[in-house]
Write a protein that holds these residues in place. Structure first.
Motif, PDB file in Angstrom:
ATOM      1  N   THR A 170      43.336  50.966  31.313  1.00 25.64           N
ATOM      2  CA  THR A 170      44.789  50.897  31.447  1.00 25.64           C
ATOM      3  C   THR A 170      45.327  50.092  30.270  1.00 25.64           C
ATOM      4  OG1 THR A 170      44.447  48.988  32.876  1.00 25.64           O
ATOM      5  CG2 THR A 170      44.934  51.061  33.956  1.00 25.64           C
ATOM      6  N   THR A 171      46.535  50.413  29.852  1.00 32.90           N
ATOM      7  CA  THR A 171      47.179  49.692  28.755  1.00 32.90           C
ATOM      8  C   THR A 171      48.659  49.548  29.051  1.00 32.90           C
ATOM      9  OG1 THR A 171      47.369  51.800  27.583  1.00 32.90           O
ATOM     10  CG2 THR A 171      45.567  50.366  26.938  1.00 32.90           C
ATOM     11  N   TYR A 172      49.367  48.879  28.137  1.00 28.02           N
ATOM     12  CA  TYR A 172      50.799  48.618  28.284  1.00 28.02           C
ATOM     13  C   TYR A 172      51.117  47.802  29.532  1.00 28.02           C
ATOM     14  CZ  TYR A 172      51.767  51.833  24.465  1.00 28.02           C
ATOM     15  OH  TYR A 172      51.816  52.428  23.238  1.00 28.02           O
ATOM     16  N   LEU A 182      49.724  58.176  42.061  1.00 23.12           N
ATOM     17  CA  LEU A 182      50.730  57.547  41.219  1.00 23.12           C
ATOM     18  C   LEU A 182      50.812  56.031  41.415  1.00 23.12           C
ATOM     19  CD1 LEU A 182      53.672  60.114  41.454  1.00 23.12           C
ATOM     20  CD2 LEU A 182      52.056  59.795  39.583  1.00 23.12           C
ATOM     21  N   LYS A 183      50.078  55.516  42.388  1.00 18.85           N
ATOM     22  CA  LYS A 183      50.100  54.075  42.624  1.00 18.85           C
ATOM     23  C   LYS A 183      49.436  53.346  41.459  1.00 18.85           C
ATOM     24  CE  LYS A 183      48.884  50.474  45.962  1.00 18.85           C
ATOM     25  NZ  LYS A 183      48.261  50.162  47.274  1.00 18.85           N
ATOM     26  N   LEU A 184      50.139  52.371  40.923  1.00 23.49           N
ATOM     27  CA  LEU A 184      49.619  51.629  39.786  1.00 23.49           C
ATOM     28  C   LEU A 184      48.565  50.635  40.246  1.00 23.49           C
ATOM     29  CD1 LEU A 184      52.976  50.975  37.915  1.00 23.49           C
ATOM     30  CD2 LEU A 184      51.252  52.691  37.390  1.00 23.49           C
ATOM     31  N   PRO A 185      47.510  50.468  39.471  1.00 22.49           N
ATOM     32  CA  PRO A 185      46.422  49.547  39.847  1.00 22.49           C
ATOM     33  C   PRO A 185      46.845  48.094  39.654  1.00 22.49           C
ATOM     34  CG  PRO A 185      46.032  50.407  37.670  1.00 22.49           C
ATOM     35  CD  PRO A 185      47.237  51.134  38.195  1.00 22.49           C
ATOM     36  N   PRO A 186      46.064  47.141  40.156  1.00 19.77           N
ATOM     37  CA  PRO A 186      46.383  45.722  39.952  1.00 19.77           C
ATOM     38  C   PRO A 186      46.492  45.403  38.468  1.00 19.77           C
ATOM     39  CG  PRO A 186      44.642  45.968  41.584  1.00 19.77           C
ATOM     40  CD  PRO A 186      44.844  47.325  40.971  1.00 19.77           C
ATOM     41  N   LEU A 187      47.397  44.523  38.143  1.00 17.70           N
ATOM     42  CA  LEU A 187      47.625  44.179  36.741  1.00 17.70           C
ATOM     43  C   LEU A 187      46.375  43.606  36.082  1.00 17.70           C
ATOM     44  CD1 LEU A 187      49.860  44.207  34.628  1.00 17.70           C
ATOM     45  CD2 LEU A 187      50.445  41.879  35.311  1.00 17.70           C
ATOM     46  N   LYS A 188      45.529  42.943  36.867  1.00 16.65           N
ATOM     47  CA  LYS A 188      44.317  42.345  36.316  1.00 16.65           C
ATOM     48  C   LYS A 188      43.345  43.390  35.776  1.00 16.65           C
ATOM     49  CE  LYS A 188      44.201  37.973  38.844  1.00 16.65           C
ATOM     50  NZ  LYS A 188      43.415  37.095  39.756  1.00 16.65           N
ATOM     51  N   SER A 189      43.502  44.634  36.208  1.00 19.92           N
ATOM     52  CA  SER A 189      42.610  45.685  35.740  1.00 19.92           C
ATOM     53  C   SER A 189      43.014  46.225  34.367  1.00 19.92           C
ATOM     54  CB  SER A 189      42.587  46.841  36.751  1.00 19.92           C
ATOM     55  OG  SER A 189      43.843  47.506  36.790  1.00 19.92           O
ATOM     56  N   TYR A 190      44.156  45.788  33.864  1.00 18.48           N
ATOM     57  CA  TYR A 190      44.640  46.289  32.579  1.00 18.48           C
ATOM     58  C   TYR A 190      43.847  45.671  31.428  1.00 18.48           C
ATOM     59  CZ  TYR A 190      48.708  48.749  34.448  1.00 18.48           C
ATOM     60  OH  TYR A 190      49.519  49.630  35.085  1.00 18.48           O
ATOM     61  N   ASP A 191      43.554  46.498  30.440  1.00 15.76           N
ATOM     62  CA  ASP A 191      42.815  46.028  29.274  1.00 15.76           C
ATOM     63  C   ASP A 191      43.580  44.943  28.514  1.00 15.76           C
ATOM     64  OD1 ASP A 191      40.897  47.834  29.932  1.00 15.76           O
ATOM     65  OD2 ASP A 191      41.414  49.295  28.384  1.00 15.76           O
ATOM     66  N   LYS A 224      45.762  39.835  29.444  1.00  9.89           N
ATOM     67  CA  LYS A 224      46.096  38.513  28.925  1.00  9.89           C
ATOM     68  C   LYS A 224      47.401  38.516  28.134  1.00  9.89           C
ATOM     69  CE  LYS A 224      41.374  36.698  28.758  1.00  9.89           C
ATOM     70  NZ  LYS A 224      40.292  36.139  27.904  1.00  9.89           N
ATOM     71  N   SER A 225      47.572  39.525  27.296  1.00  4.85           N
ATOM     72  CA  SER A 225      48.808  39.596  26.518  1.00  4.85           C
ATOM     73  C   SER A 225      49.998  39.958  27.406  1.00  4.85           C
ATOM     74  CB  SER A 225      48.668  40.625  25.393  1.00  4.85           C
ATOM     75  OG  SER A 225      48.402  41.913  25.905  1.00  4.85           O
ATOM     76  N   ALA A 226      49.727  40.704  28.480  1.00  2.00           N
ATOM     77  CA  ALA A 226      50.804  41.070  29.403  1.00  2.00           C
ATOM     78  C   ALA A 226      51.339  39.837  30.127  1.00  2.00           C
ATOM     79  CB  ALA A 226      50.302  42.095  30.419  1.00  2.00           C
ATOM     80  N   ILE A 227      50.436  38.975  30.551  1.00  2.00           N
ATOM     81  CA  ILE A 227      50.839  37.762  31.260  1.00  2.00           C
ATOM     82  C   ILE A 227      51.709  36.875  30.381  1.00  2.00           C
ATOM     83  CG2 ILE A 227      49.955  35.593  32.222  1.00  2.00           C
ATOM     84  CD1 ILE A 227      49.790  37.971  34.101  1.00  2.00           C
ATOM     85  N   TYR A 228      51.503  36.960  29.086  1.00  2.00           N
ATOM     86  CA  TYR A 228      52.309  36.169  28.147  1.00  2.00           C
ATOM     87  C   TYR A 228      53.797  36.490  28.287  1.00  2.00           C
ATOM     88  CZ  TYR A 228      54.204  34.329  23.790  1.00  2.00           C
ATOM     89  OH  TYR A 228      54.961  33.653  22.865  1.00  2.00           O
ATOM     90  N   GLU A 229      54.111  37.726  28.711  1.00  2.00           N
ATOM     91  CA  GLU A 229      55.510  38.122  28.875  1.00  2.00           C
ATOM     92  C   GLU A 229      56.228  37.231  29.888  1.00  2.00           C
ATOM     93  OE1 GLU A 229      57.511  40.481  27.419  1.00  2.00           O
ATOM     94  OE2 GLU A 229      55.906  40.755  25.949  1.00  2.00           O
TER      95      GLU A 229
END
Length: 405
Positions: A280-282, A340-349, A352-357
């Motif tokens: 997963t990305t973005y 269409l259900k999005l997975p947990p955010l922790k599974s995103y590649d 770490k950069s996403a949490i910075y937001e």
């Protein structure tokens, strides 16, 4: 000579022939026989893949044109006194010479009334033949971004420096354009003079020659994050690790791409040999979808003027109401379509950069407002104002915009 009414321009290197095959099948499914000719620009398509592409094209004509890196360099050197060395060019290292193949559409206006270029990482949800009839007296059509020309092309003329650039994910070329071959030469002469950047040079062409260009709205640059979209015409899976064919989540959500890929394989087209390279990305887009970010961003955008301040309470109320409606819609949709259900955010590649937001000025400001509304009977808004001033002070060190005085 009678012209073709509508042509579609697609471009790819040999290892992405399967992508063009799936996209061509997608176009035929959505546009039926509205496409008179496909212009396929390639760097090394095999004979068997060309045969498969013709089979999928059905009754539509197909014209192949080779476009190698050597061809590209030769075109650029036509406008230089000394040969250009592109071995270490950062633009080509990030992209490829094929991003310039979209401009071949200018040459085909001699034989086609309207040519629509599509990036190879696009999935059509609806037909696009209607674009030909929307052109009117416009000579070009494209989506427009938010970045300024000076950010992409620092050497651009000052008079255009602060204009927003046009994107090249989808371009409509109309044969009402005067001297299209001169425009083609302009693209390469200015690229040789300034720097390689397809979108910046395309924008410079429009600005300098004052070409009447129709701005395509956001339905023509739909996001793979389906919750962001508003009845999109197409989905653009931009980002090297976010394609329909190499990203697990993107492939899961936009499963119809696989149906078109199967048509390609059934036509004996070459398979995708690289497989998935990302889960997963973005993830940062997920964070920006939070109510905190939306509210904070709206405050920053509107607090700059008196009129904006007056409108702000209504804008914030509308955002909150719309966010609640979208949350209900999301719950309804995933109940019917679990994939269409999005997975947990922790599974995103890019977790770490996403949490910075969450540490950005926008997000923290919005979060403070939400907390203030929960304690409004205890003077929450006074506390919000204090917190906003504190956040503003911190943001100044990071060159964030001033919003409160």
């Amino acid at each position: 000579m009678k012209k073709y009414p509508l042509g579609i321009l697609l471009c790819a290197t040999c290892d992405s022939a399967f992508v063009i095959g799936a996209l061509l099948a997608n176009i035929k499914a959505k546009c039926a026989d509205k496409v008179d000719i496909f212009y396929l620009i390639h760097d090394g398509f095999s004979k068997s893949d060309k045969k498969a592409l013709k089979q999928i094209a059905g009754t539509s004509e197909v014209k192949f044109e080779a476009f190698t890196k050597e061809d590209f360099i030769t075109k650029l050197n036509t406008y230089r006194k000394t040969p250009i060395n592109l071995r270490n060019d950062s633009f080509l290292n990030r992209w490829t010479h094929m991003v310039y193949a979209c401009f071949e559409g200018l040459k085909y206006l001699q034989e086609c009334e309207c040519v629509i270029y599509l990036d190879f990482d696009i999935l059509l949800l609806h037909e696009i033949g209607h674009l030909k009839h929307l052109m009117g007296d416009y000579v070009l059509a494209a989506n427009r971004g938010k970045n300024k020309l000076k950010a992409s092309l620092p050497s651009a003329p000052q008079e255009f420096a602060n204009l927003e650039i046009y994107r090249t994910g989808i371009i409509v070329f109309n044969d009402t354009l005067e001297s299209p071959l001169e425009c083609y030469d302009f693209i390469y002469s200015q690229s040789a003079k300034h720097a390689l950047n397809d979108q910046a040079i395309f924008s410079l062409l429009i600005f300098e020659k004052k070409l009447k260009t129709k701005v395509l709205d956001n339905r023509y640059c739909g996001s793979v994050l389906w919750r962001k979209n508003q009845n999109p015409i197409l989905i653009h899976a931009y980002g090297s690790k976010n394609r329909f064919w190499n990203n697990h989540l993107c492939n899961q959500i936009w499963q119809e791409w696989n149906l078109y890929y199967k048509q390609w394989l059934d036509a004996s087209g070459s398979p995708n040999t690289k497989g998935f390279i990302a889960n997963t990305t973005y993830g940062y887009e997920r964070i920006r979808y939070h109510l905190s970010y939306k509210l904070g961003y709206a405050i920053i955008q509107n607090y700059k003027t008196l009129w904006g301040c007056l409108k702000l309470p209504f804008i914030l109320a509308f955002i909150a109401l719309k966010h609640r409606q979208e949350a209900r819609f999301y719950a309804h949709i995933i109940a019917k379509s679990p994939h269409l259900k999005l997975p947990p955010l922790k599974s995103y590649d890019d977790y770490k950069s996403a949490i910075y937001e969450k540490q950005t000025f926008s997000y923290r400001l919005g979060a403070s407002l939400i907390q203030a509304c929960k304690t409004i009977h205890k003077g929450g808004m006074i506390e919000f104002y204090k917190q906003a001033k504190k956040l503003q002070k911190e943001s100044r060190e990071k060159n964030a915009p001033k919003i409160l005085s």
